[in-house]
Design a protein around this motif. Structure first.
Motif, PDB file in Angstrom:
ATOM      1  N   LEU A  71       0.787  -1.226   0.000  1.00  0.00           N
ATOM      2  CA  LEU A  71       0.000   0.000   0.000  1.00  0.00           C
ATOM      3  C   LEU A  71       0.824   1.283   0.000  1.00  0.00           C
ATOM      4  O   LEU A  71       0.536   2.189  -0.796  1.00  0.00           O
ATOM      5  CB  LEU A  71      -0.976  -0.009   1.186  1.00  0.00           C
ATOM      6  CG  LEU A  71      -1.974   1.134   1.251  1.00  0.00           C
ATOM      7  CD1 LEU A  71      -2.876   1.111   0.022  1.00  0.00           C
ATOM      8  CD2 LEU A  71      -2.808   1.021   2.513  1.00  0.00           C
ATOM      9  N   PRO A  72       1.871   1.436   0.813  1.00  0.00           N
ATOM     10  CA  PRO A  72       2.631   2.694   0.785  1.00  0.00           C
ATOM     11  C   PRO A  72       3.258   2.981  -0.579  1.00  0.00           C
ATOM     12  O   PRO A  72       3.242   4.127  -1.043  1.00  0.00           O
ATOM     13  CB  PRO A  72       3.709   2.496   1.854  1.00  0.00           C
ATOM     14  CG  PRO A  72       3.180   1.449   2.748  1.00  0.00           C
ATOM     15  CD  PRO A  72       2.328   0.563   1.895  1.00  0.00           C
ATOM     16  N   GLU A  73       3.780   1.963  -1.224  1.00  0.00           N
ATOM     17  CA  GLU A  73       4.386   2.168  -2.536  1.00  0.00           C
ATOM     18  C   GLU A  73       3.336   2.545  -3.579  1.00  0.00           C
ATOM     19  O   GLU A  73       3.567   3.428  -4.414  1.00  0.00           O
ATOM     20  CB  GLU A  73       5.138   0.914  -2.980  1.00  0.00           C
ATOM     21  CG  GLU A  73       5.922   1.117  -4.246  1.00  0.00           C
ATOM     22  CD  GLU A  73       6.809  -0.061  -4.568  1.00  0.00           C
ATOM     23  OE1 GLU A  73       7.266  -0.122  -5.722  1.00  0.00           O
ATOM     24  OE2 GLU A  73       7.041  -0.911  -3.696  1.00  0.00           O
ATOM     25  N   GLU A  74       2.175   1.913  -3.517  1.00  0.00           N
ATOM     26  CA  GLU A  74       1.101   2.241  -4.448  1.00  0.00           C
ATOM     27  C   GLU A  74       0.631   3.680  -4.250  1.00  0.00           C
ATOM     28  O   GLU A  74       0.349   4.390  -5.213  1.00  0.00           O
ATOM     29  CB  GLU A  74      -0.075   1.278  -4.285  1.00  0.00           C
ATOM     30  CG  GLU A  74       0.218  -0.130  -4.744  1.00  0.00           C
ATOM     31  CD  GLU A  74       0.524  -0.207  -6.223  1.00  0.00           C
ATOM     32  OE1 GLU A  74      -0.107   0.537  -7.005  1.00  0.00           O
ATOM     33  OE2 GLU A  74       1.392  -0.994  -6.607  1.00  0.00           O
ATOM     34  N   ARG A  75       0.557   4.118  -3.015  1.00  0.00           N
ATOM     35  CA  ARG A  75       0.146   5.506  -2.750  1.00  0.00           C
ATOM     36  C   ARG A  75       1.167   6.488  -3.297  1.00  0.00           C
ATOM     37  O   ARG A  75       0.800   7.529  -3.832  1.00  0.00           O
ATOM     38  CB  ARG A  75      -0.060   5.715  -1.256  1.00  0.00           C
ATOM     39  CG  ARG A  75      -1.284   4.959  -0.754  1.00  0.00           C
ATOM     40  CD  ARG A  75      -1.655   5.362   0.600  1.00  0.00           C
ATOM     41  NE  ARG A  75      -1.905   6.807   0.589  1.00  0.00           N
ATOM     42  CZ  ARG A  75      -2.576   7.431   1.521  1.00  0.00           C
ATOM     43  NH1 ARG A  75      -3.069   6.765   2.512  1.00  0.00           N
ATOM     44  NH2 ARG A  75      -2.748   8.735   1.472  1.00  0.00           N
ATOM     45  N   ARG A  76       2.458   6.165  -3.178  1.00  0.00           N
ATOM     46  CA  ARG A  76       3.489   7.032  -3.741  1.00  0.00           C
ATOM     47  C   ARG A  76       3.343   7.129  -5.255  1.00  0.00           C
ATOM     48  O   ARG A  76       3.469   8.207  -5.837  1.00  0.00           O
ATOM     49  CB  ARG A  76       4.882   6.524  -3.375  1.00  0.00           C
ATOM     50  CG  ARG A  76       5.311   6.875  -1.975  1.00  0.00           C
ATOM     51  CD  ARG A  76       6.805   6.657  -1.778  1.00  0.00           C
ATOM     52  NE  ARG A  76       7.200   5.263  -1.961  1.00  0.00           N
ATOM     53  CZ  ARG A  76       7.164   4.346  -1.011  1.00  0.00           C
ATOM     54  NH1 ARG A  76       6.736   4.659   0.200  1.00  0.00           N
ATOM     55  NH2 ARG A  76       7.550   3.114  -1.248  1.00  0.00           N
ATOM     56  N   HIS A  77       3.049   6.000  -5.904  1.00  0.00           N
ATOM     57  CA  HIS A  77       2.860   6.006  -7.355  1.00  0.00           C
ATOM     58  C   HIS A  77       1.657   6.871  -7.744  1.00  0.00           C
ATOM     59  O   HIS A  77       1.719   7.636  -8.707  1.00  0.00           O
ATOM     60  CB  HIS A  77       2.659   4.589  -7.893  1.00  0.00           C
ATOM     61  CG  HIS A  77       3.913   3.783  -7.945  1.00  0.00           C
ATOM     62  ND1 HIS A  77       4.975   4.114  -8.741  1.00  0.00           N
ATOM     63  CD2 HIS A  77       4.274   2.644  -7.297  1.00  0.00           C
ATOM     64  CE1 HIS A  77       5.950   3.221  -8.583  1.00  0.00           C
ATOM     65  NE2 HIS A  77       5.545   2.325  -7.702  1.00  0.00           N
ATOM     66  N   LEU A  78       0.560   6.736  -7.011  1.00  0.00           N
ATOM     67  CA  LEU A  78      -0.630   7.527  -7.319  1.00  0.00           C
ATOM     68  C   LEU A  78      -0.377   9.019  -7.107  1.00  0.00           C
ATOM     69  O   LEU A  78      -0.820   9.846  -7.915  1.00  0.00           O
ATOM     70  CB  LEU A  78      -1.808   7.065  -6.458  1.00  0.00           C
ATOM     71  CG  LEU A  78      -2.407   5.711  -6.826  1.00  0.00           C
ATOM     72  CD1 LEU A  78      -3.471   5.308  -5.816  1.00  0.00           C
ATOM     73  CD2 LEU A  78      -3.004   5.767  -8.217  1.00  0.00           C
ATOM     74  N   GLU A  79       0.323   9.379  -6.042  1.00  0.00           N
ATOM     75  CA  GLU A  79       0.637  10.783  -5.798  1.00  0.00           C
ATOM     76  C   GLU A  79       1.529  11.339  -6.908  1.00  0.00           C
ATOM     77  O   GLU A  79       1.335  12.465  -7.366  1.00  0.00           O
ATOM     78  CB  GLU A  79       1.312  10.951  -4.441  1.00  0.00           C
ATOM     79  CG  GLU A  79       0.378  10.751  -3.265  1.00  0.00           C
ATOM     80  CD  GLU A  79       1.109  10.748  -1.939  1.00  0.00           C
ATOM     81  OE1 GLU A  79       2.337  11.016  -1.908  1.00  0.00           O
ATOM     82  OE2 GLU A  79       0.450  10.487  -0.913  1.00  0.00           O
TER      83      GLU A  79
END
Length: 89
Positions: A71-79
Motif C-alpha cells: 500500500l505505501p508504494e502504491e500511494r506514492r505512485h498515485l501521488e
C-alpha cells in the motif's frame, strides 16, 4: 477476554481502582496465557474438526498482509501520477 465482559466489570469501579484491575493483565505471563488459551481454542474449533477454515484464514490473511505491505508504494505512485497530471506531463 471480551470487551463486553471488561466493560461490565469496570463500570462500577472508581478511577482509583482501575490501575489495580488492569495491571495484572499487562504482565508477560498473563499475555502468554491469553495467547495460549486463544491457540487452544482455535485448535479445538478448527483443527480438531477438520475444517477448511484455517486454509481460508491463511489465504485471506496472506492477501490482506500483501496488500498492506504494498500500500505505501502504491500511494506514492498515485501521488506521483497526480502530480504529473497537474503539471501537464
Amino acid at each position: 477476554m471480551s470487551l463486553r465482559r471488561v466493560y461490565n466489570e469496570i463500570k462500577g469501579m472508581k478511577m482509583k481502582e482501575l490501575p489495580n484491575y488492569f495491571k495484572p493483565m499487562l504482565s508477560i505471563n498473563y499475555v502468554k496465557q491469553s495467547v495460549q488459551r486463544g491457540l487452544d481454542n482455535y485448535h479445538a474449533k478448527y483443527i480438531k474438526t477438520d475444517s477448511i477454515d484455517p486454509l481460508y484464514h491463511v489465504c485471506f490473511g496472506g492477501m490482506i498482509f500483501s496488500y498492506l505491505v504494498a500500500l505505501p508504494e502504491e500511494r506514492r505512485h498515485l501521488e506521483h501520477q497526480q502530480h504529473a497530471q497537474e503539471h501537464g506531463h
